[in-house]
Design a protein around this motif. Structure first.
Motif, PDB file in Angstrom:
ATOM      1  N   ILE A 155       3.407  10.269 -45.928  1.00 50.60           N
ATOM      2  CA  ILE A 155       3.042  11.332 -44.836  1.00 50.60           C
ATOM      3  C   ILE A 155       1.403  11.338 -44.905  1.00 50.60           C
ATOM      4  O   ILE A 155       0.859  11.192 -43.857  1.00 50.60           O
ATOM      5  CB  ILE A 155       3.599  12.584 -45.386  1.00 50.60           C
ATOM      6  CG1 ILE A 155       3.444  13.291 -43.991  1.00 50.60           C
ATOM      7  CG2 ILE A 155       3.153  13.109 -46.531  1.00 50.60           C
ATOM      8  CD1 ILE A 155       4.153  12.639 -42.693  1.00 50.60           C
TER       9      ILE A 155
ATOM     10  N   ALA B 109       0.193   8.084 -43.245  1.00 51.72           N
ATOM     11  CA  ALA B 109       0.716   8.257 -41.689  1.00 51.72           C
ATOM     12  C   ALA B 109      -0.164   9.094 -41.188  1.00 51.72           C
ATOM     13  O   ALA B 109      -0.831   8.620 -40.071  1.00 51.72           O
ATOM     14  CB  ALA B 109       1.994   8.727 -41.704  1.00 51.72           C
ATOM     15  N   ARG B 110      -0.596  10.160 -41.569  1.00 54.20           N
ATOM     16  CA  ARG B 110      -1.540  10.905 -40.905  1.00 54.20           C
ATOM     17  C   ARG B 110      -2.978  10.322 -40.754  1.00 54.20           C
ATOM     18  O   ARG B 110      -3.389  10.560 -39.596  1.00 54.20           O
ATOM     19  CB  ARG B 110      -1.824  12.491 -41.808  1.00 54.20           C
ATOM     20  CG  ARG B 110      -0.667  13.384 -41.558  1.00 54.20           C
ATOM     21  CD  ARG B 110      -0.919  14.444 -42.443  1.00 54.20           C
ATOM     22  NE  ARG B 110       0.527  15.442 -42.261  1.00 54.20           N
ATOM     23  CZ  ARG B 110       0.862  15.997 -43.163  1.00 54.20           C
ATOM     24  NH1 ARG B 110       0.328  16.052 -44.283  1.00 54.20           N
ATOM     25  NH2 ARG B 110       2.072  17.038 -43.069  1.00 54.20           N
TER      26      ARG B 110
ATOM     27  N   ASN C 132      -2.700   8.001 -38.213  1.00 53.41           N
ATOM     28  CA  ASN C 132      -1.967   8.429 -36.590  1.00 53.41           C
ATOM     29  C   ASN C 132      -0.912   7.585 -36.307  1.00 53.41           C
ATOM     30  O   ASN C 132      -0.584   7.073 -35.334  1.00 53.41           O
ATOM     31  CB  ASN C 132      -3.144   8.189 -35.772  1.00 53.41           C
ATOM     32  CG  ASN C 132      -2.863   9.159 -34.529  1.00 53.41           C
ATOM     33  OD1 ASN C 132      -2.042  10.129 -34.921  1.00 53.41           O
ATOM     34  ND2 ASN C 132      -3.359   8.880 -33.331  1.00 53.41           N
TER      35      ASN C 132
ATOM     36  N   SER D 292       3.518   7.766 -37.354  1.00 48.53           N
ATOM     37  CA  SER D 292       4.695   8.645 -37.866  1.00 48.53           C
ATOM     38  C   SER D 292       5.059   8.037 -39.336  1.00 48.53           C
ATOM     39  O   SER D 292       4.784   6.837 -39.640  1.00 48.53           O
ATOM     40  CB  SER D 292       5.928   8.492 -37.079  1.00 48.53           C
ATOM     41  OG  SER D 292       6.549   7.045 -37.262  1.00 48.53           O
ATOM     42  N   ARG D 293       5.579   8.876 -40.008  1.00 44.84           N
ATOM     43  CA  ARG D 293       6.037   8.846 -41.372  1.00 44.84           C
ATOM     44  C   ARG D 293       7.114   7.596 -41.401  1.00 44.84           C
ATOM     45  O   ARG D 293       7.056   6.947 -42.262  1.00 44.84           O
ATOM     46  CB  ARG D 293       6.532   9.977 -42.084  1.00 44.84           C
ATOM     47  CG  ARG D 293       6.591   9.653 -43.659  1.00 44.84           C
ATOM     48  CD  ARG D 293       7.868  10.495 -44.151  1.00 44.84           C
ATOM     49  NE  ARG D 293       8.177  10.002 -45.499  1.00 44.84           N
ATOM     50  CZ  ARG D 293       9.077   9.126 -45.693  1.00 44.84           C
ATOM     51  NH1 ARG D 293       9.739   8.490 -44.683  1.00 44.84           N
ATOM     52  NH2 ARG D 293       9.555   8.921 -46.990  1.00 44.84           N
ATOM     53  N   SER D 294       7.731   7.725 -40.433  1.00 42.10           N
ATOM     54  CA  SER D 294       9.009   6.702 -40.195  1.00 42.10           C
ATOM     55  C   SER D 294       8.428   5.466 -40.124  1.00 42.10           C
ATOM     56  O   SER D 294       8.842   4.432 -40.526  1.00 42.10           O
ATOM     57  CB  SER D 294       9.707   7.121 -38.980  1.00 42.10           C
ATOM     58  OG  SER D 294      10.843   6.109 -38.567  1.00 42.10           O
TER      59      SER D 294
END
Length: 111
Positions: free
Chosen positions: A17, A20-21, A24, A26-28
């Motif tokens: 996560i 991902a952040r 930019n 998604s965690r997916s």
């Protein structure tokens, strides 16, 4: 490459996560990249990821060298140029290039 990404996350004490952040995404999306389900992972995205993880982009993409980047903290101009060229190649050209680099990197005794 997925194992190297997970290793880099562990090395930096980051979670998917967090990456991902920073990217930019998604965690997916990160999870799919790490699971090897993403087929079109561009050199540009690899460079962004290597910068976020503060790791060597050659190591991330090709598994060659060490995970740590140069002491300056930025990819070398050669690494950036190589990633740009790889990004422009077809899948077949990428496979051929990886095979050539793999052969070049082998010790002479293995040949």
């Amino acid at each position: 490459m997925s194992e190297r990404i997970q290793y880099a996350l562990d090395l930096r004490g980051m979670k998917q996560i967090d990456l991902a952040r920073k990217l930019n995404l998604s965690r997916s999306a990160i999870s799919q990249i790490i699971a090897g389900k993403t087929k079109n992972f561009s050199a540009e995205n690899a460079l962004k990821m290597s910068k976020c993880l503060d790791i060597n982009p050659y190591w991330l993409v090709l598994g060659e060298g060490k995970p740590e980047i140069s002491s300056s903290g930025t990819p070398t101009p050669e690494a950036t140029e190589a990633a740009s060229m790889i990004d422009q190649m077809s899948n077949q050209q990428r496979k051929m290039t990886l095979n050539i680099i793999t052969q070049i990197m082998k010790p002479m005794d293995d040949m």
